[in-house]
Design a protein around this motif. Sequence first.
Motif, PDB file in Angstrom:
ATOM      1  N   PHE A 158      33.224  30.362  55.357  1.00  0.00           N
ATOM      2  CA  PHE A 158      34.422  29.693  55.830  1.00  0.00           C
ATOM      3  C   PHE A 158      35.437  29.390  54.739  1.00  0.00           C
ATOM      4  O   PHE A 158      36.509  28.847  55.032  1.00  0.00           O
ATOM      5  CB  PHE A 158      34.058  28.400  56.569  1.00  0.00           C
ATOM      6  CG  PHE A 158      33.375  27.356  55.728  1.00  0.00           C
ATOM      7  CD1 PHE A 158      34.091  26.311  55.163  1.00  0.00           C
ATOM      8  CD2 PHE A 158      32.011  27.414  55.488  1.00  0.00           C
ATOM      9  CE1 PHE A 158      33.473  25.344  54.392  1.00  0.00           C
ATOM     10  CE2 PHE A 158      31.377  26.451  54.729  1.00  0.00           C
ATOM     11  CZ  PHE A 158      32.108  25.412  54.168  1.00  0.00           C
ATOM     12  N   GLU A 159      35.148  29.746  53.480  1.00  0.00           N
ATOM     13  CA  GLU A 159      36.087  29.462  52.396  1.00  0.00           C
ATOM     14  C   GLU A 159      35.811  30.396  51.229  1.00  0.00           C
ATOM     15  O   GLU A 159      34.653  30.677  50.912  1.00  0.00           O
ATOM     16  CB  GLU A 159      35.951  28.011  51.940  1.00  0.00           C
ATOM     17  CG  GLU A 159      36.953  27.597  50.882  1.00  0.00           C
ATOM     18  CD  GLU A 159      36.814  26.132  50.483  1.00  0.00           C
ATOM     19  OE1 GLU A 159      37.773  25.597  49.907  1.00  0.00           O
ATOM     20  OE2 GLU A 159      35.753  25.531  50.743  1.00  0.00           O
ATOM     21  N   THR A 160      36.877  30.867  50.608  1.00  0.00           N
ATOM     22  CA  THR A 160      36.765  31.671  49.391  1.00  0.00           C
ATOM     23  C   THR A 160      37.545  31.003  48.267  1.00  0.00           C
ATOM     24  O   THR A 160      38.248  30.023  48.474  1.00  0.00           O
ATOM     25  CB  THR A 160      37.333  33.089  49.582  1.00  0.00           C
ATOM     26  OG1 THR A 160      38.774  33.003  49.684  1.00  0.00           O
ATOM     27  CG2 THR A 160      36.783  33.762  50.825  1.00  0.00           C
ATOM     28  N   GLY A 161      37.429  31.590  47.083  1.00  0.00           N
ATOM     29  CA  GLY A 161      38.313  31.224  46.001  1.00  0.00           C
ATOM     30  C   GLY A 161      39.707  31.778  46.238  1.00  0.00           C
ATOM     31  O   GLY A 161      39.994  32.377  47.278  1.00  0.00           O
ATOM     32  N   SER A 162      40.587  31.603  45.269  1.00  0.00           N
ATOM     33  CA  SER A 162      41.989  31.987  45.450  1.00  0.00           C
ATOM     34  C   SER A 162      42.204  33.498  45.492  1.00  0.00           C
ATOM     35  O   SER A 162      43.156  33.973  46.110  1.00  0.00           O
ATOM     36  CB  SER A 162      42.832  31.379  44.322  1.00  0.00           C
ATOM     37  OG  SER A 162      42.381  31.847  43.053  1.00  0.00           O
ATOM     38  N   MET A 168      37.274  39.270  49.742  1.00  0.00           N
ATOM     39  CA  MET A 168      36.953  39.747  51.084  1.00  0.00           C
ATOM     40  C   MET A 168      36.510  41.208  51.076  1.00  0.00           C
ATOM     41  O   MET A 168      35.670  41.609  51.889  1.00  0.00           O
ATOM     42  CB  MET A 168      38.141  39.553  52.023  1.00  0.00           C
ATOM     43  CG  MET A 168      38.400  38.097  52.376  1.00  0.00           C
ATOM     44  SD  MET A 168      36.917  37.208  52.948  1.00  0.00           S
ATOM     45  CE  MET A 168      36.472  38.172  54.378  1.00  0.00           C
ATOM     46  N   GLY A 169      37.046  42.000  50.156  1.00  0.00           N
ATOM     47  CA  GLY A 169      36.549  43.367  50.006  1.00  0.00           C
ATOM     48  C   GLY A 169      35.103  43.374  49.550  1.00  0.00           C
ATOM     49  O   GLY A 169      34.263  44.142  50.048  1.00  0.00           O
ATOM     50  N   LEU A 170      34.796  42.485  48.617  1.00  0.00           N
ATOM     51  CA  LEU A 170      33.424  42.349  48.122  1.00  0.00           C
ATOM     52  C   LEU A 170      32.502  41.867  49.239  1.00  0.00           C
ATOM     53  O   LEU A 170      31.393  42.384  49.423  1.00  0.00           O
ATOM     54  CB  LEU A 170      33.420  41.346  46.962  1.00  0.00           C
ATOM     55  CG  LEU A 170      32.308  41.424  45.924  1.00  0.00           C
ATOM     56  CD1 LEU A 170      32.430  42.694  45.103  1.00  0.00           C
ATOM     57  CD2 LEU A 170      32.371  40.205  45.009  1.00  0.00           C
ATOM     58  N   PHE A 171      32.970  40.891  49.997  1.00  0.00           N
ATOM     59  CA  PHE A 171      32.179  40.312  51.090  1.00  0.00           C
ATOM     60  C   PHE A 171      31.871  41.359  52.154  1.00  0.00           C
ATOM     61  O   PHE A 171      30.724  41.486  52.612  1.00  0.00           O
ATOM     62  CB  PHE A 171      32.968  39.150  51.692  1.00  0.00           C
ATOM     63  CG  PHE A 171      32.316  38.485  52.869  1.00  0.00           C
ATOM     64  CD1 PHE A 171      31.336  37.527  52.686  1.00  0.00           C
ATOM     65  CD2 PHE A 171      32.707  38.796  54.162  1.00  0.00           C
ATOM     66  CE1 PHE A 171      30.740  36.895  53.767  1.00  0.00           C
ATOM     67  CE2 PHE A 171      32.119  38.168  55.248  1.00  0.00           C
ATOM     68  CZ  PHE A 171      31.140  37.220  55.049  1.00  0.00           C
ATOM     69  N   THR A 180      32.902  35.692  59.688  1.00  0.00           N
ATOM     70  CA  THR A 180      33.964  34.935  59.027  1.00  0.00           C
ATOM     71  C   THR A 180      35.259  35.086  59.809  1.00  0.00           C
ATOM     72  O   THR A 180      35.409  36.003  60.623  1.00  0.00           O
ATOM     73  CB  THR A 180      34.150  35.387  57.568  1.00  0.00           C
ATOM     74  OG1 THR A 180      34.999  34.462  56.892  1.00  0.00           O
ATOM     75  CG2 THR A 180      34.727  36.796  57.466  1.00  0.00           C
ATOM     76  N   ASN A 181      36.191  34.169  59.562  1.00  0.00           N
ATOM     77  CA  ASN A 181      37.447  34.154  60.288  1.00  0.00           C
ATOM     78  C   ASN A 181      38.368  33.196  59.546  1.00  0.00           C
ATOM     79  O   ASN A 181      37.912  32.133  59.105  1.00  0.00           O
ATOM     80  CB  ASN A 181      37.195  33.661  61.723  1.00  0.00           C
ATOM     81  CG  ASN A 181      38.392  33.806  62.634  1.00  0.00           C
ATOM     82  OD1 ASN A 181      39.496  33.364  62.312  1.00  0.00           O
ATOM     83  ND2 ASN A 181      38.175  34.412  63.791  1.00  0.00           N
ATOM     84  N   SER A 182      39.625  33.533  59.422  1.00  0.00           N
ATOM     85  CA  SER A 182      40.541  32.638  58.713  1.00  0.00           C
ATOM     86  C   SER A 182      40.695  31.298  59.421  1.00  0.00           C
ATOM     87  O   SER A 182      41.018  30.286  58.795  1.00  0.00           O
ATOM     88  CB  SER A 182      41.912  33.312  58.564  1.00  0.00           C
ATOM     89  OG  SER A 182      42.447  33.646  59.839  1.00  0.00           O
ATOM     90  N   GLY A 207      34.691  32.844  44.572  1.00  0.00           N
ATOM     91  CA  GLY A 207      33.403  32.769  45.249  1.00  0.00           C
ATOM     92  C   GLY A 207      33.486  32.492  46.726  1.00  0.00           C
ATOM     93  O   GLY A 207      34.535  32.672  47.362  1.00  0.00           O
ATOM     94  N   PHE A 208      32.352  32.011  47.281  1.00  0.00           N
ATOM     95  CA  PHE A 208      32.199  31.886  48.724  1.00  0.00           C
ATOM     96  C   PHE A 208      31.500  30.571  49.085  1.00  0.00           C
ATOM     97  O   PHE A 208      30.603  30.116  48.378  1.00  0.00           O
ATOM     98  CB  PHE A 208      31.347  33.042  49.270  1.00  0.00           C
ATOM     99  CG  PHE A 208      31.876  34.409  48.947  1.00  0.00           C
ATOM    100  CD1 PHE A 208      32.935  34.955  49.656  1.00  0.00           C
ATOM    101  CD2 PHE A 208      31.309  35.159  47.920  1.00  0.00           C
ATOM    102  CE1 PHE A 208      33.423  36.224  49.361  1.00  0.00           C
ATOM    103  CE2 PHE A 208      31.783  36.420  47.617  1.00  0.00           C
ATOM    104  CZ  PHE A 208      32.849  36.963  48.338  1.00  0.00           C
TER     105      PHE A 208
END
Length: 252
Positions: A158-162, A168-171, A180-182, A207-208
Motif C-alpha cells: 500500500f505504500e512505496t518510496g518516492s 513498481m517495475g521491480l514489484f 496493490t492499488n494507488s 522500498g515497500f
Amino acid sequence: LQELVGDGVPHPIGSPANARLREDIVRRLSALGYATELQSGTVCNDDGTCGSPINIIATLRGTSMVAGAVLLAAHYDSVPAGPGAADDGSGVAGILEIARILAARPAASHPVVLLITDGEEAGLLGALLFVRDHPLAKRMSAAVNWEARGTSGASLMFETGSANTWLMGLFAAAIARPMTNSLYYVVYKQLENDTDFTVFKAAGYQGFNFAFIGNVGRYHTPLDNVAHTDPSSLQQQGDNTLSALTALTSAA
C-alpha cells in the motif's frame, strides 16, 4: 507465532512481557547464527510522545562494499489492549523465518539489516531512534516493512518510496501474486495512525510497505491473537516480503 505470542499476554513498550519477548527473539536470531545488537535510547516524536525503546538489530553482509543496505522491518511491541499476534507478532515471526532462509542462501550484493523495532504502537519510537542515532541508518537505500491492520486477508502493498516508477517495475517483476492499488495509499493517509515506514520514507529510503487488513474489528483488541490470525495471510505476506527484499538486494 504460537511460541512467540501464544500466551495471549499484551507486551507494550516497557512491560515485563515486552522484555521477555525481546529475549526470545534475540535467542532465536542467535540460534540462526546472527550476531544481534540491542539499540536503546530516549526519543520523542513530533506529537511530544517520548519513550525509551529497545530495538533488535542483526546484519547479513552483502558481496558489494559500496552497495547500500536494505532494511527488513517489523515491530515487536503490542498495544496494551491485546497480544498483537497479527500486529505485529506476524511480522516478527516472518522476519525470523526470512532470516533462516537468508542465512542458507548465497549472499546478495546489498547487505540486509533486520530491524525489529520497539515502541511502534507508542508513536513510531523505535524507528525514530534507529534513523536518528544508529550508524547503519545512513547506509540504508531501501526498506521493506511488515504490518497488519486486522488478522486476515490478502497481503497488500500500500505504500512505496518516492521512486515509485522504478519500484513498481521491480514489484511487478518480483511478486508472484501482486495486490496493490494507488487507492490503498490514499485511504491509508486518511487514517490517524502511521507505520514505521513513515519514518523510513522521511529519511529518504525507497522500498515497500505491506499489510493485511481483513477482520479489522479485531485490530488493537484482545481478539488480535494467534487463534484469529489467518496462516494464509501470514504465508502470503511472507512470500511477498521475501520476494520484495530479494529484488531490492539484487538491484543494481
